[in-house]
Design an enzyme around this catalytic site. Structure first.
Site, short mmCIF file in Angstrom:
data_model
loop_
_atom_site.label_atom_id
_atom_site.label_comp_id
_atom_site.label_asym_id
_atom_site.label_seq_id
_atom_site.Cartn_x
_atom_site.Cartn_y
_atom_site.Cartn_z
N ASN A 1 37.33 41.87 42.75
CA ASN A 1 37.30 40.54 43.36
C ASN A 1 37.10 39.50 42.27
O ASN A 1 36.38 39.74 41.30
CB ASN A 1 36.13 40.41 44.34
CG ASN A 1 36.36 41.13 45.65
OD1 ASN A 1 37.49 41.43 46.01
ND2 ASN A 1 35.28 41.41 46.36
N ARG B 52 39.09 46.09 48.93
CA ARG B 52 39.16 46.90 47.71
C ARG B 52 39.18 48.41 48.01
O ARG B 52 39.96 49.14 47.38
CB ARG B 52 38.00 46.54 46.77
CG ARG B 52 38.17 45.19 46.09
CD ARG B 52 36.99 44.86 45.19
NE ARG B 52 35.75 44.78 45.97
CZ ARG B 52 34.54 44.72 45.43
NH1 ARG B 52 34.38 44.77 44.11
NH2 ARG B 52 33.47 44.62 46.20
#
Length: 787
Positions: free
Chosen positions: A36, A18
């Site tokens: 996520n 990320r």
């Protein structure tokens, strides 16, 4: 301006993915968000005002090019959103809980940046043994659930201090959302206890901390238990003969080689030959044990003779946790680093269990208070036939999913339970296979219980709800019994898969062989597996695919007098082989002065002869492993009895390696056509072997001639069968193909004949890869049933 939903699938959680997305989005002037979820990473993005629409294409290309080191992108799926995004920034959102279709990244060795920090006295993590970041550290060993967040790991009980919390929250920091992030202020701690469990003060040993004290005890010849990433090790100075011998006595491990850990590559080079590829394998994030050839000349302190009896290779690994780096910092010689258990038991992972089971084995124990959720043994690799081959798939590799070839995308969820030895299980769904880490031999009750506990955890972690269960054909394997019980409880179809067919299918899946690509020829050699004819197979030539297989050739079956006793006492197999040839008495009369035949005459042969004649506790087997045992017994190689699985064959290979020559003439084996297919009969090799012994030919050369002859016979038979059946590919699998001489010799012969060989790399060719083959066979049969 079009907005897109971008789905990234693969190993993309807990690896700094990320923050990479966030950084690249800013670089390419995108707005939106990343998070996520149960399927991987989800991105909503669009070009910022005034930016070109091609920015999204550039961004996706950059994602692949700049993927974090521990990540693996399997797919990037893009779709246009109906409405534009209403934000002018790009942010990282909290995880979303949904159905799980993503994997857990394996535990990863300490990265260079973290290793530098623990050596730097000015750094706040100086000598902190739990230092990690998104590029390294524990994963599977601490995880309890998905999505992979701190609350679902054993680090949840350690609230982060402000400094660690700031790192964790900063997308520009390499510790952004590093779930095990910690320091000495807020994280786990380490301490040293004596064999009675009482804490030892490092200052009393004139040491700065418990790890330094442990290092001093090791240097003084003590045996230590050390809690690591995925379990406990037992350690001692590998150059101290008395310590190594005492460790063998306490652990009851009398012949099996010990693994070694060295501070750096230079220490390893002092003992083994090491080329650039092997150095690279050792330095990978997986940090496996790598089998290396012993260097013929060394000026280093000699290793204890009991490190690897009867071997010409050593199993080395590098430190893979900060604790190991610190422990070995002052060592210019290796440490023994073997599993923390009694022989054949599972490795300890719990402090209380270690106190109970290791207290009498270790003089002191280095403990910590980070819970090990999942036991993860060290992985083992051997480079053979030009590539690294896994012998044990565990830490650093499991549970990374294996992408399956075309045809497996729409299969129902499958659970495969593997075999009895070197057990793993496999969850198959969504076109990928999730193999568990190596669990061990289910003959041990603790390991059998651990299989069920680990299986329940995996089913929950990955929300896997099997619709079919696959087990080995052997009715009494513990894994078969567990599968049968679960199938009955959940009213699911149960498929019994023939052992060697599963080995063949495992090799096909490992090589990306499509479900409908047709049959290949397989040479499957191992110890034994239950055959559909009621005999024990183990030296097989099969023609098959995922659905079916046909036995087209095999080694001649001979009795295994005493059943499982013959596995432990190779002389029994020698007697059975000689009786099946010209008869033991005939061979004794021809060579009356040979010591090996004289020794055999002292055994209770009349009892064995009656057992074999009546078929009582003397099952027929075509096992290649038992043939190796018989040859080893004839040469007096290996234990009597053996002390670990495969000992006789392993030591026979080491002996043969001393005399292998490309032009060496091997012992001849004869192939004949019978009702069960082409039968390769080893009877003729015995007169050749004993004649060499009588003439004083070295045992190394005799072992080499056996390897050469068997390889030639197998290759000749496979080439003839491939031509007759019009196939161009031959798969090599089974535990016997962990023998480098045999594997490379057969591969060379097949390649010279224009045949492509399929060898295993992602999973072991031994029974550790069995569950993958079972799952793929079950998936193919489930697909056929639904047509």
């Amino acid at each position: 301006m079009n907005a897109e939903l971008i789905r990234v699938r693969g190993l993309v959680q807990g690896v700094g993915f990320r923050p990479t997305v966030w950084r690249l989005a800013r670089t390419h002037a995108l707005v939106g968000e990343v998070l996520n979820d149960g399927e991987g990473v989800l991105i909503h993005a669009q070009p910022a005002a005034g930016n070109d629409a091609s920015a999204l294409d550039d961004f996706c290309r950059a994602l692949r090019a700049e993927c974090p080191p521990l990540a693996r992108i399997d797919a990037i799926e893009r779709s246009v959103l109906e409405a534009p995004l209403t934000t002018d920034t790009f942010v990282i959102r909290a995880s979303s809980a949904s159905q799980v279709h993503t994997g857990i990244v394996p535990d990863a060795a300490t990265c260079a940046a973290c290793a530098a920090e623990i050596r730097d006295p000015s750094n706040r993590r100086y000598r902190y043994p739990f230092t990690n970041c998104t590029h390294c550290g524990p994963r599977l060993s601490i995880v309890k659930g998905i999505p992979y967040d701190r609350a679902r790991t054993s680090m949840a009980v350690f609230p982060m201090c402000p400094s660690c919390g700031a790192e964790y929250a900063d997308p520009a920091d390499r510790r952004f959302h590093a779930q095990p992030n910690a320091c000495a202020v807020c994280g786990p701690s380490v301490w040293l206890v004596d064999s009675q469990g009482a804490r030892r003060d490092p200052a009393a040993l004139e040491a700065s901390d418990p790890i330094a004290a442990a290092s001093q005890l090791l240097a003084a010849g003590r045996i230590l238990a050390i809690k690591g990433i995925g379990g406990f090790h037992l350690a001692c100075d590998a150059t101290n003969a008395a310590s190594v011998a005492e460790l063998r006595r306490r652990k009851r491990r009398f012949g099996k080689p010990f693994a070694l850990m060295a501070r750096d590559l230079d220490v390893i080079r002092a003992y083994c030959t090491l080329d650039a590829e092997e150095a690279g394998l050792l330095q990978r994030p997986a940090a496996p044990i790598l089998l290396l050839d012993v260097s013929p000349k060394t000026q280093a302190t000699p290793l204890a003779p009991d490190i690897a009896p009867g071997q010409r290779a050593l199993g080395f690994m590098l430190p893979y946790s900060p604790l190991h780096h610190l422990l070995l910092q002052a060592w210019d010689r290796p440490l023994v680093m073997t599993s923390g258990n009694l022989s054949e038991e599972p490795q300890c992972i719990d402090n209380a269990d270690a106190a109970d089971r290791l207290g009498t084995l270790a003089d002191a124990t280095l403990l910590h208070d980070r819970e090990i959720v999942n036991r993860v043994d060290d992985s083992v690799i051997r480079r053979m036939a030009g590539a690294p081959r896994l012998l044990r798939r565990a830490r650093g590799y499991a549970p990374a999913p294996i992408r399956l070839p075309p045809g497996f995308e729409q299969n129902p969820p499958i659970l495969a339970l593997g075999g009895e030895l070197k057990n793993t299980f496999c969850l198959l769904s969504d076109g990928q296979a999730m193999l568990s880490q190596h669990l061990g031999d289910l003959e041990d009750a603790r390991t059998a219980r651990e299989l069920e506990v680990t299986l329940d955890l995996y089913l929950e972690l990955f929300q896997h709800r099997p619709e079919w269960i696959a087990v080995d054909l052997h009715p009494d394997y513990r894994s078969t019994l567990i599968g049968r019980e679960r199938a009955a409880h959940d009213d699911l179809p149960l498929l019994s898969i023939q052992h060697h067919h599963a080995h063949l299918a495992s090799t096909l899946a490992d090589n990306g062989w499509a479900m409908d690509a047709g049959p290949v020829l397989g040479i499957i050699l191992d110890g034994l597996g239950f055959g559909p004819d009621g005999t024990l197979w183990g030296g097989e030539l099969l023609l098959g695919d995922y659905l079916d297989c046909e036995r087209v050739g095999h080694l001649k079956p001979v009795p295994m007098p005493g059943g499982t006793k013959a596995i432990l006492e190779p002389w029994r197999n020698l007697f059975a082989q000689l009786e099946a040839a010209d008869g033991w008495a005939t061979m004794r009369d021809r060579h009356p002065t040979l010591e090996s035949l004289q020794r055999l005459g002292d055994r209770p042969l009349d009892v064995l002869r009656k057992m074999m004649a009546r078929g009582v506790n003397a099952p027929l087997t075509s096992s290649a492993g038992r043939l190796f045992d018989a040859v080893a017994a004839a040469l007096g190689v290996g234990g009597d009895p053996i002390t670990y699985e495969g000992q006789a064959a392993i030591e026979l290979e080491a002996l043969a390696a001393q005399a292998m020559d490309p032009g060496l003439e091997g012992y001849r084996l004869k192939a004949t056509r019978q009702a069960s297919g082409m039968v390769l009969d080893p009877a003729s090799l015995w007169e050749q072997l004993f004649a060499d012994l009588e003439q004083g030919v070295s045992k190394a050369r005799i072992a080499a001639r056996f390897h050469s002859g068997l390889s030639q016979a197998l290759g000749d038979l496979a080439i003839a069968l491939a031509e007759a059946r019009a196939v161009q590919r031959v798969a090599l699998s089974g535990g016997v193909f962990q023998n480098r001489i045999l594997l490379e010799s057969v591969q060379r012969q097949l390649s010279a004949a224009g045949l492509e060989t399929l060898l295993q790399r992602q999973v072991p060719s031994n029974d550790g890869g069995l569950s993958l083959g079972q799952a793929c066979i079950a998936a193919a049969r489930a697909s056929r049933a639904s047509e």
